[in-house]
Design a protein around this motif. Structure first.
Motif, PDB file in Angstrom:
ATOM      1  N   TYR A 227       0.832  -1.201   0.000  1.00 46.04           N
ATOM      2  CA  TYR A 227       0.000   0.000   0.000  1.00 46.04           C
ATOM      3  C   TYR A 227       0.870   1.255   0.000  1.00 46.04           C
ATOM      4  O   TYR A 227       0.623   2.199  -0.753  1.00 46.04           O
ATOM      5  CB  TYR A 227      -0.929   0.003   1.220  1.00 46.04           C
ATOM      6  N   LEU A 232       3.007   5.942  -2.969  1.00 40.61           N
ATOM      7  CA  LEU A 232       4.113   6.745  -3.491  1.00 40.61           C
ATOM      8  C   LEU A 232       4.061   6.785  -5.013  1.00 40.61           C
ATOM      9  O   LEU A 232       4.163   7.851  -5.622  1.00 40.61           O
ATOM     10  CB  LEU A 232       5.450   6.162  -3.035  1.00 40.61           C
ATOM     11  N   ALA A 235       1.105   8.855  -6.265  1.00 38.13           N
ATOM     12  CA  ALA A 235       1.301  10.278  -6.026  1.00 38.13           C
ATOM     13  C   ALA A 235       2.338  10.853  -6.986  1.00 38.13           C
ATOM     14  O   ALA A 235       2.134  11.927  -7.571  1.00 38.13           O
ATOM     15  CB  ALA A 235       1.716  10.503  -4.579  1.00 38.13           C
ATOM     16  N   ILE A 236       3.451  10.120  -7.182  1.00 40.15           N
ATOM     17  CA  ILE A 236       4.491  10.612  -8.093  1.00 40.15           C
ATOM     18  C   ILE A 236       3.939  10.725  -9.499  1.00 40.15           C
ATOM     19  O   ILE A 236       4.104  11.728 -10.186  1.00 40.15           O
ATOM     20  CB  ILE A 236       5.735   9.688  -8.056  1.00 40.15           C
TER      21      ILE A 236
ATOM     22  N   ASN B  59       3.645  11.910   1.945  1.00 40.81           N
ATOM     23  CA  ASN B  59       3.425  11.266   0.650  1.00 40.81           C
ATOM     24  C   ASN B  59       3.296  12.315  -0.459  1.00 40.81           C
ATOM     25  O   ASN B  59       3.865  12.180  -1.536  1.00 40.81           O
ATOM     26  CB  ASN B  59       2.161  10.413   0.737  1.00 40.81           C
ATOM     27  N   VAL B  62       6.665  13.952  -1.551  1.00 40.24           N
ATOM     28  CA  VAL B  62       7.467  13.128  -2.462  1.00 40.24           C
ATOM     29  C   VAL B  62       7.089  13.476  -3.902  1.00 40.24           C
ATOM     30  O   VAL B  62       7.945  13.740  -4.750  1.00 40.24           O
ATOM     31  CB  VAL B  62       7.196  11.622  -2.234  1.00 40.24           C
ATOM     32  N   ALA B  63       5.767  13.476  -4.142  1.00 38.54           N
ATOM     33  CA  ALA B  63       5.287  13.681  -5.497  1.00 38.54           C
ATOM     34  C   ALA B  63       5.562  15.086  -5.998  1.00 38.54           C
ATOM     35  O   ALA B  63       5.994  15.274  -7.133  1.00 38.54           O
ATOM     36  CB  ALA B  63       3.791  13.381  -5.545  1.00 38.54           C
ATOM     37  N   PHE B  66       9.163  15.632  -6.932  1.00 37.78           N
ATOM     38  CA  PHE B  66       9.721  14.756  -7.947  1.00 37.78           C
ATOM     39  C   PHE B  66      10.028  15.495  -9.260  1.00 37.78           C
ATOM     40  O   PHE B  66      11.148  15.416  -9.774  1.00 37.78           O
ATOM     41  CB  PHE B  66       8.748  13.597  -8.201  1.00 37.78           C
ATOM     42  N   SER B  67       9.030  16.245  -9.763  1.00 36.76           N
ATOM     43  CA  SER B  67       9.282  16.923 -11.040  1.00 36.76           C
ATOM     44  C   SER B  67      10.333  18.014 -10.865  1.00 36.76           C
ATOM     45  O   SER B  67      11.113  18.288 -11.778  1.00 36.76           O
ATOM     46  CB  SER B  67       7.981  17.479 -11.630  1.00 36.76           C
ATOM     47  N   ALA B 226       9.797   9.866   1.313  1.00 38.94           N
ATOM     48  CA  ALA B 226       9.344   8.553   0.849  1.00 38.94           C
ATOM     49  C   ALA B 226       9.525   7.523   1.957  1.00 38.94           C
ATOM     50  O   ALA B 226       8.631   6.710   2.237  1.00 38.94           O
ATOM     51  CB  ALA B 226      10.106   8.121  -0.396  1.00 38.94           C
ATOM     52  N   THR B 229       6.934   8.159   4.599  1.00 40.88           N
ATOM     53  CA  THR B 229       5.637   7.656   4.154  1.00 40.88           C
ATOM     54  C   THR B 229       5.542   6.158   4.413  1.00 40.88           C
ATOM     55  O   THR B 229       4.552   5.676   4.962  1.00 40.88           O
ATOM     56  CB  THR B 229       5.444   7.914   2.647  1.00 40.88           C
ATOM     57  N   MET B 230       6.600   5.438   4.046  1.00 40.78           N
ATOM     58  CA  MET B 230       6.592   3.983   4.230  1.00 40.78           C
ATOM     59  C   MET B 230       6.502   3.634   5.718  1.00 40.78           C
ATOM     60  O   MET B 230       5.778   2.718   6.100  1.00 40.78           O
ATOM     61  CB  MET B 230       7.848   3.354   3.623  1.00 40.78           C
ATOM     62  N   VAL B 241      -4.215   7.800   0.508  1.00 42.14           N
ATOM     63  CA  VAL B 241      -3.778   8.073  -0.859  1.00 42.14           C
ATOM     64  C   VAL B 241      -4.799   8.935  -1.600  1.00 42.14           C
ATOM     65  O   VAL B 241      -4.432   9.776  -2.427  1.00 42.14           O
ATOM     66  CB  VAL B 241      -3.445   6.756  -1.609  1.00 42.14           C
ATOM     67  N   VAL B 245      -3.744  12.460  -3.392  1.00 45.22           N
ATOM     68  CA  VAL B 245      -3.907  12.749  -4.825  1.00 45.22           C
ATOM     69  C   VAL B 245      -4.720  14.025  -5.034  1.00 45.22           C
ATOM     70  O   VAL B 245      -4.368  14.860  -5.870  1.00 45.22           O
ATOM     71  CB  VAL B 245      -4.547  11.535  -5.551  1.00 45.22           C
ATOM     72  N   LEU B 248      -2.630  16.990  -4.271  1.00 50.16           N
ATOM     73  CA  LEU B 248      -1.565  17.083  -5.261  1.00 50.16           C
ATOM     74  C   LEU B 248      -2.035  17.736  -6.552  1.00 50.16           C
ATOM     75  O   LEU B 248      -1.363  18.611  -7.097  1.00 50.16           O
ATOM     76  CB  LEU B 248      -1.107  15.655  -5.545  1.00 50.16           C
TER      77      LEU B 248
END
Lengths: 251, 305
Positions: A227, A232, A235-236, B59, B62-63, B66-67, B226, B229-230, B241, B245, B248
């Motif tokens: 999960y 991750l 979301a990425i 979480n 991280v996203a 990233f970009s 990351a 988050t884990m 999640v 989203v 985000l």
């Protein structure tokens, strides 16, 4: 809202009393979907009797109870100028949701003795066992639990909300809030005369998450590593995708 | 449109979440900050449980980073060696942070810890930024010169020296490890990337050149958040999640708009605005801690074990 006229259960004439409940529910399950925003359950039924109507006012009580779980109630106190949690009392079993609907004022419909026996009212539903010795006033914590859950609509006392027609037909609507816990919601119906219970009937309403909600929730509990990695990745991907889409739009 | 969040187990308006994401996105685009330190308290205010807010925000960071880091890799403005040293500290810090978080959660004090951390950090950072940008505005008005920073300090006397080619530094690994560690703890407890601590520390403490600072800190932030988050997902089950989203999507679009607004404004004005915003959030959180709550009791899951 979908209204399923799911079951009309006939009670077998096993009880000795002369009056019995015949019940209908608008739905025997509540599905928590992505856009779930509370639900309303319509409960209706009839009193079946083979003899003439006895003396005394007929009372009808309908209760719905969510699954019981242990809860910690904490109290804030001022320490160093700020409000912090100090004492806590663990309440062994408190329903996450509890609604009582009656056909008249609660103490008219049900005597104190019968209430204690059948555990109908909100305080008698909650059993508190094993309170820490450092806490003197444990009942304050139980009252706080009731107050907080009443405030959020999770505990409801609906006096006079059960409509009884000609001593035979009864109906009520009970609202379920948006924040519901999954599980079997025990539904009880009591018929009373002069505060004494003359007949009772029990069934349950199944409340569960469906579809994506259920899948995500179960995955997060059963396969937390997968999960976490999935969250991750999603979301990425969403973040990268949204910014890529935006720059495409701009050009 | 109400949407039921499966992990937070609350029903929230989807447009409110998109709007919040967008608003914080605009701010982060304008000021070039991650925005986690604004988003997490805002999530408390709309009724998301703090444990879920912190884990989900990690979480989301991280996203959203990233970009950014991809762009920095393209421009070769990431000091990988420094990034890895910071990262090692960060992973240790995040693990410590989650252990502390879970211990206090069992004690019923996690809300207090998170809020206190926010009040202290937002207060200090906001205050410093406010004073610094006020001074900068006064100086530009007078036309004075910006003072140069010193090249040598006590940092250069520590052992275990290492060469960082991209940054052009030859310094001990202890300070970057410690900086990484602090940021890791903050990421786990507060649900922030920690850029607002790390960037000043890299410039003023480690003496890194400004052009590699942002890319390197993003590189570290991605892996630390990351990892956080884990850890939260496997020990607390608090990563939502769906919430991540929604925030985000609003955030990415907001950031693009914010970047364009930011270009049109003066740096000092931007910083003073950001400082005031940070202080406002800090003030609201402090107010909630200081004023007697209307309800002295709160409910929590029993035991915590």
């Amino acid at each position: 809202m979908r209204v399923l006229f799911a079951i009309i259960l006939l009670l077998l004439p096993a009880a000795v009393s002369s009056e019995e409940v015949v019940l209908g529910l608008s739905q025997d399950e509540v599905a928590i979907t992505t856009n779930f925003n509370g639900s309303e359950i319509f409960i209706f039924g009839a009193v079946k009797r083979e003899s003439p109507i006895p003396d005394g006012e007929l009372g009808v009580i309908v209760t719905i109870a969510g699954p019981s779980v242990p809860v910690t109630v904490r109290r804030k106190e001022r320490r160093f100028g700020i409000w912090v949690n100090t004492d806590g009392v663990e309440i062994e079993a408190a329903p996450s949701y509890y609604a009582v609907a009656t056909s008249a004022a609660f103490d008219e419909v049900l005597s104190i003795r019968e209430n204690l026996r059948h555990k109908v009212s909100v305080p008698s539903m909650i059993q508190s066992i094993g309170t820490p010795t450092s806490v003197i006033d444990a009942s304050a914590y139980v009252n706080a639990l009731i107050r907080i859950r009443e405030g959020s609509g999770n505990f409801q006392l609906l006096e006079g909300q059960v409509v009884v027609d000609s001593e035979t037909l009864f109906r009520t609507r009970i609202e379920l809030p948006a924040a519901l816990t999954e599980g079997a919601y025990q539904t009880r119906i009591y018929l009373t005369r002069e505060g004494e219970v003359i007949s009772e009937y029990e069934t349950s309403i199944d409340v569960h998450k469906v579809g994506l909600e259920r899948w995500l929730y179960n995955l997060s509990r059963e396969q937390p590593v997968i999960y976490g990695l999935m969250s991750l990745a999603i979301a990425i991907f969403a973040g990268w995708g949204a910014s890529a889409a935006f720059s495409l739009l701009r050009n | 449109m109400q949407i039921y969040l499966p992990i937070a187990e609350v029903s929230v308006n989807a447009f409110l979440l998109l709007g919040l994401g967008g608003m914080v996105g605009i701010l982060s685009g304008m000021f070039g900050v991650g925005g986690g330190f604004l988003m997490t308290p805002l999530l408390f205010f709309i009724g998301i449980p703090p444990a879920v807010a912190v884990a989900t925000e990690a979480n989301q960071i991280v996203a959203s980073s990233f970009s950014g880091v991809l762009a920095h890799f393209k421009r070769k403005t990431v000091d990988l060696r420094m990034g890895v040293v910071l990262l090692i500290g960060g992973l240790i810090g995040a693990a410590l942070g989650v252990v502390l978080f879970n211990y206090l959660k069992a004690q019923g004090q996690v809300d207090l810890l998170v809020r206190l951390c926010y009040v202290v950090f937002l207060g200090v950072i906001g205050g410093l930024m406010f004073i610094e940008s006020l001074n900068a505005i006064r100086k530009t008005a007078k036309g004075g010169a910006v003072p140069k920073r010193k090249k040598h300090n006590w940092i250069h006397k520590l052992p275990f020296k290492m060469r960082f080619r991209v940054s052009g530094l030859y310094i001990s690994v202890i300070p970057p490890l410690l900086v990484g560690l602090c940021v890791g703890v903050l990421a786990a407890i507060m649900g922030v990337g920690g850029g607002f601590i790390m960037v000043p520390a890299m410039i003023y403490l480690l003496g890194m050149p400004t052009k590699v600072v942002v890319g390197t800190s993003l590189f570290q932030i991605i892996f630390v958040t990351a990892f956080t988050t884990m850890l939260h997902a496997t020990t607390n089950y608090t990563v939502d999640v769906v919430l991540a989203v929604l925030l985000l999507l609003g955030g990415v679009i907001g950031a693009q708009i914010g970047t364009r607004i930011g270009v049109r404004m003066k740096a000092e004005q931007l910083r003073i605005l950001l400082a005031m915003m940070v202080l406002a959030v800090c003030g609201k959180l402090a107010f909630d801690l200081l004023v007697m709550p209307s309800e002295l009791f709160s409910l929590g899951a029993a035991g915590g074990h």
